[in-house]
Every structure is written in structure tokens, then in C-alpha cells.
Design an enzyme around this catalytic site. Structure first.
Site, PDB file in Angstrom:
ATOM      1  N   TRP A   1       6.612  -3.273   5.066  1.00 13.46           N
ATOM      2  CA  TRP A   1       5.295  -3.687   4.317  1.00 13.46           C
ATOM      3  C   TRP A   1       4.473  -3.907   5.433  1.00 13.46           C
ATOM      4  CZ3 TRP A   1       5.684  -1.919  -0.229  1.00 13.46           C
ATOM      5  CH2 TRP A   1       6.939  -2.172  -0.938  1.00 13.46           C
TER       6      TRP A   1
ATOM      7  N   ASP B   1       0.792 -11.873   3.693  1.00 12.50           N
ATOM      8  CA  ASP B   1       1.491 -11.356   2.876  1.00 12.50           C
ATOM      9  C   ASP B   1       2.430 -12.196   2.326  1.00 12.50           C
ATOM     10  OD1 ASP B   1       2.927  -9.811   0.817  1.00 12.50           O
ATOM     11  OD2 ASP B   1       2.980  -7.916   2.115  1.00 12.50           O
TER      12      ASP B   1
ATOM     13  N   LYS C   1       7.766 -10.767  -7.272  1.00 13.03           N
ATOM     14  CA  LYS C   1       9.119 -11.382  -6.532  1.00 13.03           C
ATOM     15  C   LYS C   1       9.158 -12.695  -6.933  1.00 13.03           C
ATOM     16  CE  LYS C   1       9.285  -7.433  -4.188  1.00 13.03           C
ATOM     17  NZ  LYS C   1       8.095  -7.267  -3.325  1.00 13.03           N
TER      18      LYS C   1
HETATM   19  C1  LIG Z   1       7.340  -6.023  -2.785  1.00  7.97           C
HETATM   20  C2  LIG Z   1       6.529  -6.132  -1.556  1.00  7.97           C
HETATM   21  C3  LIG Z   1       5.220  -5.650  -1.527  1.00  7.97           C
HETATM   22  C4  LIG Z   1       4.584  -4.531  -2.171  1.00  7.97           C
HETATM   23  O1  LIG Z   1       4.110  -5.175  -3.476  1.00  7.97           O
HETATM   24  P1  LIG Z   1       3.628  -4.117  -4.922  1.00  7.97           P
HETATM   25  O2  LIG Z   1       3.195  -5.237  -5.558  1.00  7.97           O
HETATM   26  O3  LIG Z   1       4.742  -3.469  -5.330  1.00  7.97           O
HETATM   27  O4  LIG Z   1       2.671  -3.385  -4.120  1.00  7.97           O
HETATM   28  C5  LIG Z   1       4.350  -5.939  -0.185  1.00  7.97           C
HETATM   29  N1  LIG Z   1       4.803  -6.988   0.695  1.00  7.97           N
HETATM   30  C6  LIG Z   1       5.972  -7.553   0.437  1.00  7.97           C
HETATM   31  C7  LIG Z   1       6.251  -8.468   1.469  1.00  7.97           C
HETATM   32  C8  LIG Z   1       6.730  -7.219  -0.484  1.00  7.97           C
HETATM   33  O5  LIG Z   1       7.960  -7.819  -0.615  1.00  7.97           O
END
Ligand SMILES: *Cc1c(COP(=O)(O)O)cnc(C)c1O
Length: 356
Positions: A99, A166, A190
Site C-alpha cells: 500500500w 493511511d 477494514k
Molecule cells: C485495503 C487497504 C488500502 C486500499 O483500500 P481501497 O479502499 O480498497 O482502495 C489502502 N491501504 C491499506 C493500509 C489497506 O489495508
């Protein structure tokens, strides 16, 4: 058979939150219409948006001067919106895996990108430490929880620059020192809601520093100005986020979530470390994620991979297959995962050990 959802995302949500969403989809607040079919600008929906945004601030103790947005596009779109809006000249990225690399790739379209540190040498199974952070960065981007590898920054870093985080997979699982960040974002699926909405917490006065033209929809100012309703927002996932934030608040807030997360992690890592069949892929204890617990079979038992997966599935353990980049198993233990679920997983591991 009772099922325990250890999926990495979309993830487990509190049953109560799912039930309230189901009920609002059938009949929202007794108005005889579904939350999915009413205007997002109606007097019925506006309070949902208002409460969800306010609860993010309240639950995370967000200081004055920040806005909360709920947008579409996922965390992946933020990888591009962040540098579009914040990168004047030079940004730093902490490379802790897939990511982070995806975020870095987009940033390179907008300016100079410095990789301040990387754990690529050991397939991202640890969090780099004691690295230099140049003081002339517009921001340092960090991925606080690395969903794929099971590493986590349990505390907000002390660095001489502003951070952007993030927090897709650990938001609302611990208190955050929001003041250290210009922006915190993540896909909601998540640990906050169902898929379809992205949460963004943004410091208002950092916007407008970049000179470039920003397309309307990709300019955070557009969405701040319009109260996160510039265009039709994903109403149902926002409703679910609101209900989940109510649930988090009613259950003791992020302090309580952190305590529970530690308890769950101790139970599962404890068994991984004890069980003769398995070992954890993240060796450094302080880097071990409370959210995504990754483990593999020891070499001498490596051929039991499929057998354990089936054994666990037959006992109601759902979603424990590891990410293809890591292999093995991953037990994701987000806020709604119960201690009972973790104990059931431990029992399964013990039974499997006894069998071999
Ligand atoms: C799942 C995830 C993403 C991507 O998220 P999307 O909403 O599917 O674009 C980005 N960063 C982390 C840490 C993730 O776990």
C-alpha cells in the site's frame, strides 16, 4: 455452526451495526422508505451525515481546524488526491509494503518523492526504525497498519515534519494524536463500515498551498465547502459508519478498543508462539499488528497448509488464508472480533497440533 470472520476486508462489523443497517434499509426511522432510496439532501438523511462526521471528531478527539469527509474512490484514490493537494515540492514516504508503494507511485506524478526508509529487504516483516527524516518535506506519509504483512505502528511517530497517515486498517482501534497529521484517511471497509466509502480527516489550513490546477472532484476544498455533499455520497456505507461509531462510543471509545485489541493479540500471538506447528512472520514484538495477525507453518510441517485451512474452515474460521504475497495464514482481528472468536481460533490450532 457459528462462524468467526477473520477476513482482512471487507471485514467483520458488530452484529448490532449490521442489524441496524438492515433495518434502515427496509424502513428508515419509520418513514416508510429505505435509507437507500431517499435524497441525500433530505431532512432525514442530513442528520446521518452530520452525526457520522461529528462522531469521527468526537471518538478520535480531533482538534479544531480539521474537516471530516466521506468520499467515494477508496483509499486508493487518496493515494493520488494526497499529492495532488499537498505535494508542493518534495514528500517523504515510509515504505512498509504494497500500500505504501502504491501511494508512492502516485506521488511521483506530482513531485519529488523520498523513500525515508524501507523494510523491503525482509519482505516488509518489520517497521523500519531510527531513520532520518529530511526537514524540508511537505509531508511524511506513513501506513500505520500494514494489512498484508501484519506490521503496525502502535504509536504516532515523532518526526520533524507534518505527517499524512493511511489508517485504513487500524483507524478507531487506538487513540491517535491527530495534531501530528495534516491528513488521515482510509477505506472504511477494514474497521469502520462496509465497502464504498473513504474517510478523510483533513487539516483545513494546509490546503491551497499547491499551485497546480486540481480537477474539481479531486480538490478537497470542493468537498469541505459542500459539507461532504458536493455530489451524491455513498449513503448506506455512511449510515453504517455512523452506527459503528455509535457502537464504538458506547463501548468505551478508542481506549477500550485498544485494550481489547491488545487482549485479542495476546491470545492469538501467544498460541502462535507456543504451538509447535506455527510461527509468526513478524518477529519483532513491538511491530506485530493487533489487527492482522500473520503466521505460517514451520518448515517441517509446511505440507499441512491446505489441511489446516480446511480444518479451520470446518470449525467456522472464515477468511484466514494469508495474502498471496506472504502466504500462510492471517487472522484479522478488527474491533468487532470477540475474545471468544480468538479463543475458538486458538482451540482450533491446539486441536490441529494434537492431531500431528
Ligand atoms: C485495503 C487497504 C488500502 C486500499 O483500500 P481501497 O479502499 O480498497 O482502495 C489502502 N491501504 C491499506 C493500509 C489497506 O489495508
Amino acid at each position: 455452526m457459528k462462524k468467526y470472520n477473520f477476513g482482512a476486508g471487507p471485514c467483520i462489523l458488530p452484529r448490532e451495526v449490521i442489524e441496524k443497517t438492515a433495518s434502515a434499509i427496509l424502513d428508515f426511522n419509520g418513514i416508510g422508505l429505505s435509507v437507500a432510496e431517499i435524497s441525500h439532501r433530505s431532512k432525514d438523511f442530513q442528520p446521518v451525515m452530520d452525526e457520522a462526521r461529528a462522531l469521527v471528531k468526537e471518538v478520535l478527539n480531533v482538534p479544531e481546524g480539521y474537516s471530516v469527509l466521506f468520499l467515494g474512490g477508496g483509499a486508493s484514490l487518496e493515494f493520488c488526491m494526497i499529492p495532488f493537494n499537498f505535494l508542493v515540492k518534495k514528500a517523504g514516504y515510509l515504505n512498509t509494503g504494497v500500500w505504501a508503494k502504491k501511494a508512492m507511485k502516485e506521488a511521483k506524478l506530482f513531485g519529488e518523492v523520498v523513500e525515508v526508509a524501507s523494510s523491503a529487504d525482509e519482505n516488509f516483516t518489520y517497521i523500519p526504525k531510527n531513520f532520518e527524516v529530511p526537514t524540508d518535506l511537505d509531508y511524511l506519509h506513513v501506513t500505520t497498519n500494514n494489512t498484508i504483512y501484519g506490521t503496525e505502528l502502535h504509536k504516532d511517530l515523532d518526526v520533524p515534519v507534518r505527517m499524512i497517515g493511511d489508517m485504513s486498517s487500524d483507524i478507531f482501534s487506538r487513540p491517535v494524536d491527530v495534531a501530528k497529521y495534516d491528513c488521515i484517511y482510509g477505506g472504511a471497509q477494514k474497521n469502520l463500515s462496509m465497502a464504498g466509502v473513504t474517510f478523510i480527516i483533513i487539516k483545513d489550513d494546509v490546503l491551497g498551498r499547491v499551485q497546480r490546477e486540481i480537477p474539481t472532484m479531486l480538490d478537497y476544498r470542493t468537498h469541505i465547502k459542500k459539507g461532504s455533499m458536493f455530489n451524491t455520497p455513498p449513503v448506506v456505507p455512511i449510515y453504517t459508519a455512523m452506527e459503528n461509531l455509535r457502537w464504538i462510543k458506547a463501548n468505551g471509545g478508542v481506549q477500550a478498543m485498544q485494550k481489547l485489541a491488545k487482549e485479542r493479540a495476546e491470545i492469538v500471538y501467544g498460541e502462535i508462539d507456543r504451538n509447535k506447528l506455527f510461527h509468526g512472520t513478524v518477529k519483532c514484538e513491538e511491530d506485530r499488528s493487533y489487527m492482522n495477525i500473520c503466521f505460517v507453518l514451520n518448515d517441517e510441517y509446511a505440507d499441512l497448509q491446505d489441511e489446516f485451512f480446511k480444518f479451520a474452515t470446518d470449525r467456522g474460521m472464515v477468511g484466514i488464508k494469508g495474502h498471496r504475497d506472504v502466504g500462510g495464514f492471517r487472522a484479522s482481528c478488527y474491533n468487532a472480533m470477540t475474545i471468544e472468536g480468538c479463543k475458538a481460533l486458538v482451540e482450533t490450532m491446539k486441536e490441529f497440533e494434537a492431531k500431528h
